[in-house]
Structures are given as structure tokens and as C-alpha cells.
Design a protein around this motif. Structure first.
Motif, mmCIF file in Angstrom:
data_model
loop_
_atom_site.group_PDB
_atom_site.id
_atom_site.type_symbol
_atom_site.label_atom_id
_atom_site.label_comp_id
_atom_site.label_asym_id
_atom_site.label_seq_id
_atom_site.Cartn_x
_atom_site.Cartn_y
_atom_site.Cartn_z
ATOM 1 N N ALA A 46 0.830 -1.210 0.000
ATOM 2 C CA ALA A 46 0.000 0.000 0.000
ATOM 3 C C ALA A 46 0.862 1.257 0.000
ATOM 4 O O ALA A 46 0.602 2.206 -0.754
ATOM 5 C CB ALA A 46 -0.943 -0.004 1.207
ATOM 6 N N LEU A 47 1.899 1.276 0.834
ATOM 7 C CA LEU A 47 2.796 2.439 0.876
ATOM 8 C C LEU A 47 3.564 2.603 -0.438
ATOM 9 O O LEU A 47 3.794 3.730 -0.891
ATOM 10 C CB LEU A 47 3.762 2.331 2.045
ATOM 11 C CG LEU A 47 3.136 2.474 3.429
ATOM 12 C CD1 LEU A 47 4.176 2.231 4.519
ATOM 13 C CD2 LEU A 47 2.505 3.837 3.595
ATOM 14 N N THR A 48 3.938 1.493 -1.050
ATOM 15 C CA THR A 48 4.610 1.558 -2.351
ATOM 16 C C THR A 48 3.668 2.154 -3.383
ATOM 17 O O THR A 48 4.059 3.029 -4.167
ATOM 18 C CB THR A 48 5.075 0.156 -2.791
ATOM 19 O OG1 THR A 48 5.990 -0.353 -1.820
ATOM 20 C CG2 THR A 48 5.754 0.199 -4.148
ATOM 21 N N GLY A 49 2.428 1.696 -3.388
ATOM 22 C CA GLY A 49 1.436 2.251 -4.317
ATOM 23 C C GLY A 49 1.204 3.730 -4.095
ATOM 24 O O GLY A 49 1.124 4.511 -5.060
ATOM 25 N N LEU A 50 1.098 4.139 -2.833
ATOM 26 C CA LEU A 50 0.914 5.558 -2.533
ATOM 27 C C LEU A 50 2.115 6.386 -2.970
ATOM 28 O O LEU A 50 1.962 7.498 -3.488
ATOM 29 C CB LEU A 50 0.665 5.755 -1.038
ATOM 30 C CG LEU A 50 -0.704 5.337 -0.519
ATOM 31 C CD1 LEU A 50 -0.731 5.396 1.001
ATOM 32 C CD2 LEU A 50 -1.781 6.210 -1.109
ATOM 33 N N THR A 51 3.306 5.846 -2.766
ATOM 34 C CA THR A 51 4.517 6.555 -3.179
ATOM 35 C C THR A 51 4.551 6.728 -4.691
ATOM 36 O O THR A 51 4.827 7.814 -5.199
ATOM 37 C CB THR A 51 5.769 5.780 -2.718
ATOM 38 O OG1 THR A 51 5.740 5.679 -1.298
ATOM 39 C CG2 THR A 51 7.040 6.477 -3.158
ATOM 40 N N ALA A 53 2.053 6.696 -6.731
ATOM 41 C CA ALA A 53 0.919 7.487 -7.212
ATOM 42 C C ALA A 53 1.207 8.985 -7.199
ATOM 43 O O ALA A 53 0.591 9.736 -7.944
ATOM 44 C CB ALA A 53 -0.316 7.193 -6.366
ATOM 45 N N HIS A 54 2.154 9.415 -6.379
ATOM 46 C CA HIS A 54 2.462 10.843 -6.275
ATOM 47 C C HIS A 54 3.562 11.296 -7.226
ATOM 48 O O HIS A 54 4.041 12.410 -7.111
ATOM 49 C CB HIS A 54 2.874 11.195 -4.835
ATOM 50 C CG HIS A 54 1.747 11.092 -3.857
ATOM 51 N ND1 HIS A 54 0.528 11.653 -4.069
ATOM 52 C CD2 HIS A 54 1.660 10.473 -2.667
ATOM 53 C CE1 HIS A 54 -0.265 11.404 -3.049
ATOM 54 N NE2 HIS A 54 0.396 10.670 -2.179
ATOM 55 N N GLU A 55 3.949 10.429 -8.136
ATOM 56 C CA GLU A 55 5.027 10.768 -9.061
ATOM 57 C C GLU A 55 4.492 10.799 -10.485
ATOM 58 O O GLU A 55 3.462 10.204 -10.786
ATOM 59 C CB GLU A 55 6.149 9.745 -8.920
ATOM 60 C CG GLU A 55 6.767 9.803 -7.541
ATOM 61 C CD GLU A 55 7.872 8.799 -7.363
ATOM 62 O OE1 GLU A 55 8.345 8.246 -8.362
ATOM 63 O OE2 GLU A 55 8.253 8.583 -6.213
ATOM 64 N N ASP A 136 12.470 4.080 -6.965
ATOM 65 C CA ASP A 136 11.169 3.426 -7.139
ATOM 66 C C ASP A 136 11.353 1.949 -7.479
ATOM 67 O O ASP A 136 10.644 1.079 -6.967
ATOM 68 C CB ASP A 136 10.355 4.099 -8.241
ATOM 69 C CG ASP A 136 9.838 5.464 -7.842
ATOM 70 O OD1 ASP A 136 9.901 5.807 -6.640
ATOM 71 O OD2 ASP A 136 9.372 6.203 -8.744
#
Length: 178
Positions: A46-51, A53-55, A136
């Protein structure tokens, strides 16, 4: 030597100390809690996805590199579970896992690879968006490795349970013990 000259060495030394402590700790058997194996990988994914998503959206080459990083991470996570020794306590039915020296060598090799890659990338002058893509990829590699490791641990540990225990524990696995 000044503090500024020594500062770059603090983090690697600290990481090595923490890793050495962890390696010594994993040499002792620890209980495998099947119902908790999914928590850390789920949070990390989830944290990887959130990270990500902001790029900005990556190009096709970066997506291909991310897929390769995920595949390599998943393969290493799957293999790493093969370096664990699983045992079952005959009285309680509790499953225990213990790391082998091969598992410790893999962790140290990954850490050394990370620092070598950091030196190579900084020597090549990679900065900005390129550096973000590299980090990433490392994040995706790590998330895939831990996800595969947890999944394969669950598969291997589940096989050690007697058939009757599998049926009764599957209903209990969705909730934590009292």
C-alpha cells in the motif's frame, strides 16, 4: 578526521549492526503466526502504491524496469524462504522457523549490492527524475520480495499443519487469538 568526513559511514555501520543483530536473532527458532504473515507485506505494498501514485507517470522503459524489479524481488523472496528451516512442536502444533546461514548471506549480499549501486549511480551523476526511478525500482523490488516471502512462508508452513488443524485454523485465521 572531522565529523563531516565520518558522517557518510554512520548509516552503513548502523545498518550493519542492526543486520548483525537480526541475523543472530533469526538463528533462534521463532513461531510462525500464519494469521499475521500478510500484515507487513500489505502495508508495504500500500505504501509503495501511494509513493508511486504521487510521481509523474513513468515511460515504457521505466515500466519494463519496474516489472523486472518486481520479478527479481519476487523470485528472491520465494527463494529466501527455502533458506528457512521449519519445525513443528509435536505437543502444541506450533510451527517454528529458523534462518540458515544462507539466508544471512543473502541479506548481507543485498545490502552490499545496494551500497555498491549507490556509489555507481552517484559516480555516474544520476540525479533528479532518473534517481527517483531507481529508488522506485528498489522500492518495488523490496515490496515484491517481502510479499513473495510471506506468501511462500504461508504455503510452506501451512503444509506442516495436520489436515484437521488446517480446517479448524482456517476459520480462526481471519481473527487474532484471544
Amino acid at each position: 578526521m572531522t565529523w563531516q568526513q565520518l558522517a557518510p559511514y554512520f548509516v552503513p555501520v548502523l545498518v550493519m549492526v542492526v543486520l548483525a543483530r537480526r541475523v543472530m536473532k533469526t538463528q533462534r527458532p521463532s513461531a510462525v503466526r500464519l494469521w499475521r504473515l500478510w500484515i507487513f507485506p500489505a502495508v508495504l505494498v500500500a505504501l509503495t502504491g501511494l509513493t508511486l501514485a504521487h510521481e509523474p507517470a513513468p515511460g515504457m522503459l521505466a515500466i519494463l524496469a519496474f516489472a523486472m524489479a518486481a520479478s527479481a524481488g519476487a523470485a528472491l523472496g520465494w527463494f529466501r524462504v527455502h533458506t528457512l528451516e521449519f519445525t513443528v512442536d509435536p505437543e502444541t502444533g506450533t510451527i517454528f522457523s529458523k534462518s540458515t546461514p544462507v539466508g544471512a548471506i543473502i541479506l548481507v549480499a543485498l545490502l552490499l549490492f545496494r551500497y555498491a549501486l549507490k556509489d555507481v549511480l552517484s559516480g555516474e551523476g544520476i540525479r533528479g527524475v532518473e534517481l527517483v526511478r531507481w529508488t522506485d525500482g528498489a522500492l518495488i523490488f523490496t515490496a515484491a520480495m517481502l510479499l513473495a516471502q510471506s506468501a511462500h512462508t504461508w504455503v510452506r508452513a501451512r503444509r506442516l499443519l495436520p489436515v484437521g488443524a488446517r480446517l479448524t485454523r482456517s476459520a480462526e485465521s481471519s481473527r487474532p487469538p484471544d
